[in-house]
Scaffold this motif. Sequence first.
Motif, PDB file in Angstrom:
ATOM      1  N   LEU A 182     -63.886  60.960  52.175  1.00 32.67           N
ATOM      2  CA  LEU A 182     -63.072  60.812  50.962  1.00 32.67           C
ATOM      3  C   LEU A 182     -64.031  60.897  49.797  1.00 32.67           C
ATOM      4  O   LEU A 182     -65.058  60.219  49.785  1.00 32.67           O
ATOM      5  N   GLU A 183     -63.730  61.754  48.847  1.00 33.88           N
ATOM      6  CA  GLU A 183     -64.600  61.827  47.660  1.00 33.88           C
ATOM      7  C   GLU A 183     -63.816  62.350  46.461  1.00 33.88           C
ATOM      8  O   GLU A 183     -62.984  63.251  46.585  1.00 33.88           O
ATOM      9  N   VAL A 184     -64.119  61.782  45.320  1.00 34.92           N
ATOM     10  CA  VAL A 184     -63.595  62.258  44.042  1.00 34.92           C
ATOM     11  C   VAL A 184     -64.810  62.604  43.182  1.00 34.92           C
ATOM     12  O   VAL A 184     -65.797  61.839  43.144  1.00 34.92           O
TER      13      VAL A 184
ATOM     14  N   LYS B 189     -63.476  60.113  38.473  1.00 33.04           N
ATOM     15  CA  LYS B 189     -63.323  58.810  39.117  1.00 33.04           C
ATOM     16  C   LYS B 189     -62.586  57.826  38.218  1.00 33.04           C
ATOM     17  O   LYS B 189     -62.538  57.994  36.998  1.00 33.04           O
ATOM     18  N   ASN B 190     -62.071  56.793  38.840  1.00 33.37           N
ATOM     19  CA  ASN B 190     -61.400  55.674  38.151  1.00 33.37           C
ATOM     20  C   ASN B 190     -60.154  56.107  37.377  1.00 33.37           C
ATOM     21  O   ASN B 190     -59.827  55.536  36.346  1.00 33.37           O
ATOM     22  N   ARG B 191     -59.479  57.128  37.914  1.00 35.21           N
ATOM     23  CA  ARG B 191     -58.196  57.555  37.326  1.00 35.21           C
ATOM     24  C   ARG B 191     -57.085  57.481  38.370  1.00 35.21           C
ATOM     25  O   ARG B 191     -56.031  58.091  38.192  1.00 35.21           O
ATOM     26  N   GLY B 192     -57.357  56.792  39.479  1.00 33.90           N
ATOM     27  CA  GLY B 192     -56.312  56.628  40.500  1.00 33.90           C
ATOM     28  C   GLY B 192     -56.239  57.769  41.500  1.00 33.90           C
ATOM     29  O   GLY B 192     -55.373  57.760  42.383  1.00 33.90           O
TER      30      GLY B 192
ATOM     31  N   GLY C  58     -58.506  58.799  43.866  1.00 31.59           N
ATOM     32  CA  GLY C  58     -58.924  58.360  45.206  1.00 31.59           C
ATOM     33  C   GLY C  58     -57.808  57.557  45.872  1.00 31.59           C
ATOM     34  O   GLY C  58     -57.500  57.767  47.051  1.00 31.59           O
ATOM     35  N   SER C  59     -57.190  56.677  45.129  1.00 31.38           N
ATOM     36  CA  SER C  59     -56.085  55.871  45.685  1.00 31.38           C
ATOM     37  C   SER C  59     -54.929  56.762  46.110  1.00 31.38           C
ATOM     38  O   SER C  59     -54.331  56.546  47.173  1.00 31.38           O
TER      39      SER C  59
ATOM     40  N   ILE D 133     -64.903  54.185  58.342  1.00 27.50           N
ATOM     41  CA  ILE D 133     -66.099  53.370  58.107  1.00 27.50           C
ATOM     42  C   ILE D 133     -66.410  53.433  56.617  1.00 27.50           C
ATOM     43  O   ILE D 133     -66.377  54.519  56.032  1.00 27.50           O
TER      44      ILE D 133
ATOM     45  N   ASN E  55     -69.005  47.509  49.594  1.00 32.35           N
ATOM     46  CA  ASN E  55     -68.417  47.460  48.247  1.00 32.35           C
ATOM     47  C   ASN E  55     -67.062  48.166  48.142  1.00 32.35           C
ATOM     48  O   ASN E  55     -66.390  48.043  47.123  1.00 32.35           O
ATOM     49  N   LEU E  56     -66.656  48.868  49.194  1.00 28.66           N
ATOM     50  CA  LEU E  56     -65.341  49.537  49.151  1.00 28.66           C
ATOM     51  C   LEU E  56     -64.278  48.813  49.975  1.00 28.66           C
ATOM     52  O   LEU E  56     -63.135  49.270  50.065  1.00 28.66           O
TER      53      LEU E  56
ATOM     54  N   PHE F 161     -61.271  47.971  47.945  1.00 27.41           N
ATOM     55  CA  PHE F 161     -60.520  49.198  47.651  1.00 27.41           C
ATOM     56  C   PHE F 161     -59.566  49.509  48.813  1.00 27.41           C
ATOM     57  O   PHE F 161     -58.366  49.713  48.609  1.00 27.41           O
ATOM     58  N   TYR F 162     -60.073  49.494  50.052  1.00 25.61           N
ATOM     59  CA  TYR F 162     -59.232  49.857  51.197  1.00 25.61           C
ATOM     60  C   TYR F 162     -58.228  48.758  51.547  1.00 25.61           C
ATOM     61  O   TYR F 162     -57.152  49.052  52.096  1.00 25.61           O
TER      62      TYR F 162
ATOM     63  N   ARG G 119     -56.379  47.311  49.603  1.00 32.08           N
ATOM     64  CA  ARG G 119     -55.166  47.570  48.808  1.00 32.08           C
ATOM     65  C   ARG G 119     -54.128  48.376  49.583  1.00 32.08           C
ATOM     66  O   ARG G 119     -52.971  48.413  49.204  1.00 32.08           O
TER      67      ARG G 119
END
Length: 139
Positions: free
Chosen positions: A72-74, A79-82, A84-85, A104, A108-109, A112-113, A115
Motif C-alpha cells: 500500500l502506498e500513496v 498523503k494525508n488526504r484520505g 490511503g484510507s 504486516i 506506527n501504522l 491507522f489499520y 480504524r
Amino acid sequence: MIRYLDNLKNISSENLEGFFDGWPNPPSVEKHLQLLKNSDYIWLALDEETDNVIGFITAISDKVLSVYIPLLEVLPEYKNRGIGSELVKRMLETTNNYYMVDLICDENLIDFYKRFNMFKSQGMIMRNYQSQNGEGHNL
Ligand SMILES: CC(C)(COP(=O)(O)OP(=O)(O)OC[C@H]1O[C@@H](n2cnc3c(N)ncnc32)[C@H](O)[C@@H]1OP(=O)(O)O)[C@@H](O)C(=O)NCCC(=O)NCCS
C-alpha cells in the motif's frame, strides 16, 4: 479530482513514476506494472488531471480462505488526504468474503489499520534484500 480503479485499463508503466519511496533498491516502473498485473486484486488512485497513478494497494489470494495485502502506498505529495484510507476500505470490501485478510506493518501504522477493524497479531517475515528490485526471478 482523484479517481479509483480496480484494474489496469489504460495504465502503462509511464503512469507509475515515484513509488517505493525510500526503498534502497526499488523495483522499476516496469516491474511495478508487472506486480500489479500479477496481483489477484488491486485498487489504484489516479489523479484525473495527469492520469498518473498516485496511490495503490495490492492483494494476493488462494481464492478459498486467505488474502494477503503486501503493498500500500500513496505518493508523498498526496498523503494525508484520505487516499490511503479509501484504498484500504475498497480492498477490504473487495476481499470481505475471505476468512483471513492479513498484512504486516510497522508499529506506527497499527492505529491507522485499527480504524478498519483490523487487529494486531504476531508475524514472522524474511527479506532477501538482493531481490528488492524484483529482478531476482523471472516468471
Ligand atoms: C500509510 C499511507 C499509505 C497512508 O496514506 P494516506 O493517503 O496518507 O492516508 P490517509 O490520508 O487516509 O490517512 C493518513 C493517516 O495515517 C497516519 N499515518 C500515515 N503514515 C503514518 C506513519 N508513518 N506513522 C504514523 N501515522 C501515519 C497519518 O498520521 C494520518 O492520520 P490522521 O488521519 O489521524 O491524520 C502512506 O503514508 C504511505 O504511502 N506510506 C508509505 C508506505 C507505507 O508505509 N505503506 C504501508 C505498508 S503496511
